[in-house]
Design a protein around this motif. Sequence first.
Motif, PDB file in Angstrom:
ATOM      1  N   PHE A  23      -5.582 -20.972  20.412  1.00 17.48           N
ATOM      2  CA  PHE A  23      -4.341 -20.964  21.189  1.00 17.48           C
ATOM      3  C   PHE A  23      -4.601 -21.206  22.672  1.00 17.48           C
ATOM      4  N   PHE A  24      -5.558 -20.474  23.252  1.00 20.61           N
ATOM      5  CA  PHE A  24      -5.819 -20.625  24.688  1.00 20.61           C
ATOM      6  C   PHE A  24      -6.252 -22.043  25.027  1.00 20.61           C
ATOM      7  N   ASP A  25      -7.105 -22.626  24.182  1.00 18.06           N
ATOM      8  CA  ASP A  25      -7.539 -24.005  24.410  1.00 18.06           C
ATOM      9  C   ASP A  25      -6.351 -24.955  24.380  1.00 18.06           C
ATOM     10  N   ALA A  26      -5.453 -24.745  23.408  1.00 17.33           N
ATOM     11  CA  ALA A  26      -4.271 -25.600  23.307  1.00 17.33           C
ATOM     12  C   ALA A  26      -3.373 -25.444  24.528  1.00 17.33           C
ATOM     13  N   LEU A  27      -3.241 -24.190  25.003  1.00 12.71           N
ATOM     14  CA  LEU A  27      -2.440 -23.931  26.206  1.00 12.71           C
ATOM     15  C   LEU A  27      -3.033 -24.663  27.408  1.00 12.71           C
ATOM     16  N   VAL A  28      -4.339 -24.580  27.553  1.00  9.62           N
ATOM     17  CA  VAL A  28      -5.011 -25.229  28.677  1.00  9.62           C
ATOM     18  C   VAL A  28      -4.837 -26.737  28.625  1.00  9.62           C
ATOM     19  N   THR A  78       6.228 -25.999  12.870  1.00  9.38           N
ATOM     20  CA  THR A  78       6.033 -24.991  11.833  1.00  9.38           C
ATOM     21  C   THR A  78       6.169 -25.585  10.434  1.00  9.38           C
ATOM     22  N   VAL A  79       6.868 -26.691  10.305  1.00  4.06           N
ATOM     23  CA  VAL A  79       7.063 -27.282   8.981  1.00  4.06           C
ATOM     24  C   VAL A  79       6.251 -28.546   8.767  1.00  4.06           C
ATOM     25  N   ASP A  80       5.733 -29.129   9.835  1.00  3.74           N
ATOM     26  CA  ASP A  80       4.972 -30.374   9.687  1.00  3.74           C
ATOM     27  C   ASP A  80       3.911 -30.429  10.769  1.00  3.74           C
ATOM     28  N   GLN A  81       2.690 -30.013  10.419  1.00  9.04           N
ATOM     29  CA  GLN A  81       1.591 -30.011  11.385  1.00  9.04           C
ATOM     30  C   GLN A  81       0.909 -31.382  11.353  1.00  9.04           C
ATOM     31  N   ASP A  82       1.569 -32.329  11.972  1.00  7.14           N
ATOM     32  CA  ASP A  82       1.067 -33.707  12.012  1.00  7.14           C
ATOM     33  C   ASP A  82       0.756 -34.082  13.452  1.00  7.14           C
ATOM     34  N   THR A 240      -6.181 -27.271  15.517  1.00  9.07           N
ATOM     35  CA  THR A 240      -5.997 -25.960  16.111  1.00  9.07           C
ATOM     36  C   THR A 240      -5.897 -24.892  15.037  1.00  9.07           C
ATOM     37  N   SER A 241      -6.532 -23.752  15.260  1.00  9.34           N
ATOM     38  CA  SER A 241      -6.411 -22.641  14.320  1.00  9.34           C
ATOM     39  C   SER A 241      -4.976 -22.118  14.326  1.00  9.34           C
ATOM     40  N   ASN A 242      -4.547 -21.571  13.179  1.00  5.75           N
ATOM     41  CA  ASN A 242      -3.155 -21.130  13.014  1.00  5.75           C
ATOM     42  C   ASN A 242      -2.215 -22.252  13.438  1.00  5.75           C
ATOM     43  N   SER A 243      -2.409 -23.417  12.816  1.00 10.69           N
ATOM     44  CA  SER A 243      -1.772 -24.651  13.284  1.00 10.69           C
ATOM     45  C   SER A 243      -0.252 -24.642  13.206  1.00 10.69           C
ATOM     46  N   THR A 499       6.328 -20.451   5.371  1.00 12.16           N
ATOM     47  CA  THR A 499       5.346 -20.298   6.449  1.00 12.16           C
ATOM     48  C   THR A 499       5.469 -18.925   7.108  1.00 12.16           C
ATOM     49  N   ASP A 500       6.692 -18.473   7.299  1.00 12.37           N
ATOM     50  CA  ASP A 500       6.910 -17.184   7.963  1.00 12.37           C
ATOM     51  C   ASP A 500       8.113 -16.507   7.324  1.00 12.37           C
ATOM     52  N   PRO A 501       7.907 -15.616   6.342  1.00  9.00           N
ATOM     53  CA  PRO A 501       9.014 -14.988   5.643  1.00  9.00           C
ATOM     54  C   PRO A 501       9.838 -14.070   6.527  1.00  9.00           C
ATOM     55  N   ASN A 502       9.306 -13.694   7.710  1.00 10.81           N
ATOM     56  CA  ASN A 502      10.062 -12.804   8.588  1.00 10.81           C
ATOM     57  C   ASN A 502      11.035 -13.540   9.480  1.00 10.81           C
TER      58      ASN A 502
END
Length: 503
Positions: A23-28, A78-82, A240-243, A499-502
């Motif tokens: 996440f931090f790398d992606a933010l940077v 969240t629905v298409d990590q392309d 990215t992790s947790n894409s 992807t996220d039931p909550n």
Amino acid sequence: MTDHRSSPDTASRPSLKPNAIGFFDALVIGLASTSPAYTIAAIIGGLVLYTGVHAPGIMLASFIPMLLIASAFYYLNTVDQDSGTTFSWVTRAMGPWFGWIGGWAITMTGVLIVGSLAEVGVRYSLLTFGLEDLAYDPVLIRILTVLLILLMTAICVWGTEISARLQNVLIIFQVVSLLAFAVVALVQVASNTSAFDSLTPSWEWLNPFGGGWAGVTPALLLGVFAYWGWESAVNLTEETSNSSQSPGKAAIWSTLVLLVTYLSVTIAVVALAGDAFLAENAGEEEAVFQVLASETMGPWSWVVMLSVATSAIASTQTTIIPASRTGLSMARRGALPKMFGRIHPRFRTPDVSTWWVAGIAIAYYLGVGLLSETALWDTLTALGLLIAFYYALTGIACAIYFRKRLTKSVKSFVLIGVGPVLGALMLTWLLVAAIIDYGNPENSYSGVAWFGLGPPLVLGIGIFATGVVLMVIWYFRDRRFWDEEPSTAEQAIVRVDMTDPNR
């Protein structure tokens, strides 16, 4: 939903390296792609020229549609990590024609700005070390700019982890340097020790329309350009992790960090130098920041100069990323020649599309630089047209993609429907207003006419028209992309809920 990335004909091929960054790398990378220090240096004079002391208000107004579109990027990811982002999402939501031209717009914005970024990186590096004569030698600058583009491209090809580590260092230095400069400038203004005709900051500066409507449209285009680039974090979603979550969150946080940085620095610069000085030197961004840094920071002026240099160099690299990943995504779907979809077996990066981006960027930079002294500035404005177009397209695609989910909760209605559509409408209005304004060449920065129109409009039309022509040619040559069965909104909704039931 069919995943084209795991289809039989691609399953055995090298793929982009998963979990290469966090996440931090992606933010940077999202922050670095906007090149905060370079952006302020490049546009502050133009903003003040168009709107006077209300330049901070323009930065605030430009942020609103950016945040709304960032929400669309988050939910669509969240629905298409392309890695193709807008290209993939718009294709699924609105069809291949809109998807292709959206992908073209993303790719070309990256291609057209790389040369300008690299040139500023080279020039400010030389100015940092006091080599002013070399900094304004046009032949040397062009040679060093091309070499820098090639170096940054090589780093992009060598690996995403290497790129991320380099950006972590560069972005922290430039943001801290900018904020330090802002603090020193405001202290000098408050203590009446500034060497310029300083102004006392006012809340009225945050009103983008306080100086009238005349210069608002071109100023907002520059504002949109200032924030552009945060979506590079999402272009790296496959790496990215947790894409499904991290890239979108990184994009949103990027816009928030940029808002704080841009507002504080813009207020400080306008207060320190005054609107008259900045407007008179609107086209001399290197000279403006060189003078401001020298007079404000004294022996530490090199910090600000190096900040701008590292900002432009960092963005030279990160701007290549979305263009190359979009080219990769389009090639995988058959929307571009197969060679653009090649992934290096060792580095696991899209090496062919990355080098093509660099080659076209170098050719454009050298060609436009010879065409006109102000052509690169007009290119920045033209980029605003393309950016507004594909951001707006993404906002509309988000609402269409999730249209059957919008009434399930107030949160979905606001964040997935109303917000992205409102952001898209704002950008569409800006796009139309800009086209009307730049129909009159007197409204362009250079004031010259190209074919009876303002240069930014000619450049924008030319880039868009070239894309349409290439799209039609490819359609008749290979229709596989257009014959692809589109995904349905119902499938998208099922996938996001899984992807996220909550949610």
